[in-house]
Every structure is written in C-alpha cells, then in structure tokens.
Enzyme design. Structure first.
Site, PDB file in Angstrom:
ATOM      1  N   HIS A   1       0.829  -1.218   0.000  1.00 16.95           N
ATOM      2  CA  HIS A   1       0.000   0.000   0.000  1.00 16.95           C
ATOM      3  C   HIS A   1       0.866   1.271   0.000  1.00 16.95           C
ATOM      4  O   HIS A   1       0.454   2.296   0.503  1.00 16.95           O
ATOM      5  CB  HIS A   1      -0.972   0.013   1.195  1.00 16.95           C
TER       6      HIS A   1
ATOM      7  N   ASP B   1       2.113   2.423  -2.981  1.00 21.16           N
ATOM      8  CA  ASP B   1       2.081   3.049  -4.309  1.00 21.16           C
ATOM      9  C   ASP B   1       1.165   4.261  -4.381  1.00 21.16           C
ATOM     10  O   ASP B   1       1.574   5.334  -4.821  1.00 21.16           O
ATOM     11  CB  ASP B   1       1.788   2.027  -5.424  1.00 21.16           C
TER      12      ASP B   1
ATOM     13  N   GLY C   1      -4.241 -12.136  -5.358  1.00 15.86           N
ATOM     14  CA  GLY C   1      -3.250 -11.109  -5.042  1.00 15.86           C
ATOM     15  C   GLY C   1      -2.071 -11.122  -6.003  1.00 15.86           C
ATOM     16  O   GLY C   1      -1.050 -10.496  -5.750  1.00 15.86           O
TER      17      GLY C   1
ATOM     18  N   SER D   1      -2.506 -10.230  -9.174  1.00 15.14           N
ATOM     19  CA  SER D   1      -2.868  -9.209 -10.157  1.00 15.14           C
ATOM     20  C   SER D   1      -3.218  -9.744 -11.544  1.00 15.14           C
ATOM     21  O   SER D   1      -2.701  -9.283 -12.558  1.00 15.14           O
ATOM     22  CB  SER D   1      -1.784  -8.138 -10.264  1.00 15.14           C
ATOM     23  N   SER D   2      -4.139 -10.684 -11.560  1.00 17.77           N
ATOM     24  CA  SER D   2      -4.705 -11.075 -12.851  1.00 17.77           C
ATOM     25  C   SER D   2      -5.443  -9.895 -13.464  1.00 17.77           C
ATOM     26  O   SER D   2      -5.576  -9.802 -14.682  1.00 17.77           O
ATOM     27  CB  SER D   2      -5.638 -12.274 -12.684  1.00 17.77           C
TER      28      SER D   2
ATOM     29  N   ASP E   1       0.662  -2.708  -9.759  1.00 14.64           N
ATOM     30  CA  ASP E   1       0.244  -3.892 -10.506  1.00 14.64           C
ATOM     31  C   ASP E   1       0.522  -3.735 -11.999  1.00 14.64           C
ATOM     32  O   ASP E   1       1.136  -4.596 -12.632  1.00 14.64           O
ATOM     33  CB  ASP E   1      -1.255  -4.154 -10.312  1.00 14.64           C
TER      34      ASP E   1
HETATM   35  P1  ADP Z   1      -6.173 -10.162  -8.719  1.00 10.37           P
HETATM   36  O1  ADP Z   1      -5.856  -8.970  -9.544  1.00 10.37           O
HETATM   37  O2  ADP Z   1      -5.327 -10.239  -7.493  1.00 10.37           O
HETATM   38  O3  ADP Z   1      -6.145 -11.453  -9.475  1.00 10.37           O
HETATM   39  P2  ADP Z   1      -8.709  -8.861  -8.670  1.00 10.37           P
HETATM   40  O4  ADP Z   1      -9.936  -9.064  -7.855  1.00 10.37           O
HETATM   41  O5  ADP Z   1      -8.105  -7.505  -8.720  1.00 10.37           O
HETATM   42  O6  ADP Z   1      -7.663  -9.959  -8.192  1.00 10.37           O
HETATM   43  O7  ADP Z   1      -9.006  -9.270 -10.175  1.00 10.37           O
HETATM   44  C1  ADP Z   1      -9.600 -10.512 -10.487  1.00 10.37           C
HETATM   45  C2  ADP Z   1     -10.688 -10.293 -11.527  1.00 10.37           C
HETATM   46  O8  ADP Z   1     -10.093 -10.017 -12.811  1.00 10.37           O
HETATM   47  C3  ADP Z   1     -11.545 -11.526 -11.752  1.00 10.37           C
HETATM   48  O9  ADP Z   1     -12.599 -11.600 -10.812  1.00 10.37           O
HETATM   49  C4  ADP Z   1     -12.057 -11.268 -13.168  1.00 10.37           C
HETATM   50  O10 ADP Z   1     -13.142 -10.383 -13.147  1.00 10.37           O
HETATM   51  C5  ADP Z   1     -10.879 -10.570 -13.836  1.00 10.37           C
HETATM   52  N1  ADP Z   1     -10.056 -11.517 -14.599  1.00 10.37           N
HETATM   53  C6  ADP Z   1      -8.746 -11.764 -14.455  1.00 10.37           C
HETATM   54  N2  ADP Z   1      -8.303 -12.686 -15.331  1.00 10.37           N
HETATM   55  C7  ADP Z   1      -9.359 -13.041 -16.063  1.00 10.37           C
HETATM   56  C8  ADP Z   1      -9.570 -13.958 -17.142  1.00 10.37           C
HETATM   57  N3  ADP Z   1      -8.578 -14.688 -17.648  1.00 10.37           N
HETATM   58  N4  ADP Z   1     -10.829 -14.078 -17.639  1.00 10.37           N
HETATM   59  C9  ADP Z   1     -11.829 -13.329 -17.134  1.00 10.37           C
HETATM   60  N5  ADP Z   1     -11.700 -12.466 -16.145  1.00 10.37           N
HETATM   61  C10 ADP Z   1     -10.484 -12.307 -15.599  1.00 10.37           C
HETATM   62 MG    MG Z   2      -6.173  -6.930  -9.011  1.00 13.05          MG
END
Ligand code: ADP
Ligand code: MG
Length: 379
Positions: A33, A35, A124, A126-127, A172
């Site tokens: 936290h 950034d 966590g 950062s997908s 991220d």
């Molecule tokens: P994190 O960034 O830590 O993974 P977040 O809650 O910030 O967690 O983001 C996750 C969200 O990003 C998922 O709930 C979805 O809505 C979206 N997301 C990420 N990757 C994909 C994917 N491959 N397909 C669809 N949605 C995705």
């Molecule tokens: Mg995220």
C-alpha cells in the site's frame, strides 16, 4: 501458448485471431500500500499471466469471451455501461476501451475477443492488471498504434481506477508492463519512474494462495486508501511519501489512532523498500528477507490488512529452514503469502507448510514455485 489461444479462439468464433497479446501477473515483493501514497515499491513479473486474442468485425458488435467463463458476452459499440454479476469480468476490457480515448487513442469498434489465463485470479497476483494490459496492447494494435510501455501501463491503471472502481496505485500495472525475467521492477510512484534491478541468483519465490478473501475486501481497500489520505491531510502533506517516521511521530496527536497506525506503516514501509533495494544490490538476501518479514508484521499490526490465515503462513514459513523471509503479497485481507527462500527450500518443505495449514484451517493452500518472467508484449 499463441497456438493454444488461437485454437481456443477458433473453437469459440470459428476463425483465427488477428492479434495476440500477453501480460504477466506479478508478485508484490515489498511495498504494501505504498504506491498510492506516492512511495516506492518493488515487484516481480511472473512467468504466467493472461493472453488476449482479438479479430475485427465489420458489423460493429463486440463479443467478449474468457476461457474461465461461459458463453461470450455480446455488446454493441455504444454499450459502454458497467456490467454486473457473471458479466462483471468484462469491465476489465471494457474499462480499457473507455480509457483509450483519454490517452488520445482510438477504441476499436467491432471485434471478437478471447482471454485465456494460467494465473490464479483473485489471489493477489494481479490477474486484473494482466487482463488490462493484454487487452490494451491488443486493442492498440488493432487501432494501429504502438505506444510507449508507460502509456499502456497508465491505460490499464486508468481502467481499474475509473471503470472497475478500485483505487489501486501503479504497482500492478507497472510491474506487469515493465517486468523482466530475473529482475525486479522498482517504481518510484511519484513520477512514476520505472527501473529494474537484478534479482540475486539464489532467490526463489514460493507463493501460498489461501483462497480466502474477506467479504468486504473492496470496501476495506478503499477504507485504507481513505485513511492514508486523511493521515496526509492531518500531517499537512499532499501524500504520505512527503512525511517520514519523525514527522508521523510528531503529528501523532493530530491523527485518530487508526490513522496514525496506517501512516506509520506507510512511511516505515517506504523506508523498507529503499533498504531492500540497497540490500539487493549488495546481494544480501538475509537482510532482504528480514525486511520482507518486517513488512508483514507491519501489515499485521499497523495497517491491519492481514488475516489469521496469512499470519499463520508467515509464522510457519519464517520458522522453516532456508526461508529468508515471508509476507502477504497484494492488497491483503486474504489472498496469498510469498516467501523468498534459497534453492535448498523445495517441494517437500513447501508441502510441510501446506500440511500444517490444513491441520489448522481444514483447507489446503495452493503452492506455487513462482518463476519471474517478462513484461507485457504482443506475440
Ligand atoms: P487479482 O488482480 O489479485 O487477481 P482482482 O480481484 O483484482 O484480483 O481481479 C480478479 C478479476 O479479474 C476476476 O474476478 C475477473 O473479473 C478478472 N479476470 C482476471 N483474469 C481473467 C480472465 N482470464 N478471464 C476473465 N476475467 C479475468
Ligand atoms: Mg487486481
């Protein structure tokens, strides 16, 4: 992977994609936290992430599919409102489309879109930034634009802040954009200025994903953001980076007790990031590890964004041989713990930690020996 997503794209849309882009997930190495408080942070891009494939359509329709979701979501170009429920994942690519004109780029009209991922989502890692940056690169390429890396990073952050509505800082997207194999990304978030620093050879990363998530996680993140801004205001600075430990101590009487703790965490954490960068340059992994664990303790007791599950993992890991240090990684309130270990820590040691966790909490964490990887790119 390009081949695989092309096959999946064909299965969904019956034709081949025109463009494929990739962006990695990331580990928040240290700088919890910091950034959005204008501080510094170190992160590592992983060798896993999100691929996005697109192909243009002449009829002005947009179809969004993900290998993690059901049937494609079909929208007209003018349908730019936020999606809810099972369609809410579309807010990430949609947010990127909404951000493009803000940065002087043209959003492509009709297209078929497919996201594919090998990154745990909501852990966590950062997908969200990965899907934003891969989408941004693909859409920009469709529009015939080749912007600077930094612009792609800012488009992703804009989408997350203004469309998805998470007030995240630049960590991220910055790490997903600027990551390099065997290097860490150092960000001075005020510029922002991005650099990379080498990762000493015997540093290994293990991630323990608890699959726990506080029900109020988004609200809690926003609450911490607000408390930090209140602390800055109370101390008479625009961002906490302009204060230091002495200034926070001197201003203690002006701050509510929780606000004081948040401020102390942030200024100490910024000092730890800078100390970690210095120790990395000297190859002193023992010193770096101590800073990682100190960061976790500060999250646990001052920022109060840890959980009993994450604390247990850190306690167990730091009592295990060959572990330099461990901490929660990401926003907190659930999610994952990262340990930096020497190469002598292996699958057996990791499984022992997972077993101890299962005995206490009745659930098994996912264990990932994470490798670093390169930043966002077109394939
Ligand atoms: P994190 O960034 O830590 O993974 P977040 O809650 O910030 O967690 O983001 C996750 C969200 O990003 C998922 O709930 C979805 O809505 C979206 N997301 C990420 N990757 C994909 C994917 N491959 N397909 C669809 N949605 C995705
Ligand atoms: Mg995220």
């Amino acid at each position: 992977m390009k081949q695989l997503i092309a096959e999946k794209f064909r299965a969904v849309y019956g034709r081949v994609p025109e463009i494929v882009a990739y962006a990695p997930g990331r580990i928040e190495f240290i700088g919890n936290h910091t950034d959005y408080n204008g501080g510094t942070v170190l992160g590592a891009a992983l060798d896993r992430g999100v691929w996005v494939a697109v192909a243009g359509r002449a009829d002005g329709r947009r179809q969004f599919a993900s290998d993690q979701r059901g049937a494609p979501v079909e929208l007209r170009v003018e349908e730019m409102g936020k999606r809810n429920g099972s369609e809410s994942w579309v807010n990430y690519p949609l947010g990127v489309l909404a951000a493009l004109p803000v940065f002087g780029a043209v959003a492509p009209a009709g297209f078929d879109y497919l996201a594919m991922s090998n990154l745990p989502s909501g852990a966590g890692l950062s997908s969200s930034a990965a899907i934003e940056l891969a989408s941004a690169l693909a859409f920009l390429e469709m529009a015939g634009e080749r912007p600077l890396r930094e612009a792609v990073v800012k488009i992703g952050k804009h989408a997350e802040n203004h469309f998805v509505g998470v007030p995240c800082g630049i960590l991220d997207q910055g790490v997903s954009g600027f990551g390099q194999k065997n290097r860490l990304v150092f960000i001075d978030c005020r510029g922002p200025v991005f650099e990379t620093v080498p990762l000493p050879g015997d540093a290994h990363f293990w991630i323990f994903n608890t699959h726990t998530k506080h029900a109020l996680v988004d609200g809690l993140y926003a609450a911490r953001h607000r408390e930090c801004m209140a602390a800055a205001q109370g101390l008479g600075v625009s961002l906490l980076v302009e204060a230091d430990a002495a200034a926070v101590e001197a201003g203690k009487a002006k701050l509510a007790p929780e606000v004081f703790k948040r401020a102390k965490h942030v200024v100490d954490e910024i000092a730890r990031v800078d100390a970690a960068k210095f120790a990395l340059a000297g190859g002193d992994l023992v010193a770096v590890g101590r800073l990682l664990t100190a960061s976790h303790r500060s999250s646990q007791f001052l920022f109060e964004n840890s959980t009993p599950e994450l604390d247990f993992l850190v306690d167990t890991l730091t009592a295990t041989a060959h572990v330099f240090g461990a901490r929660l990684t990401g926003g907190g309130f659930g999610g994952a713990v990262m340990a930096m270990t020497s190469g002598a820590f292996g699958e057996q040691e990791a499984q022992a930690v997972a077993v101890a966790y299962r005995e206490k909490f009745g659930a098994t964490p996912d264990v990932l020996h994470a490798q670093t990887g390169d930043g966002a790119k077109l394939l």
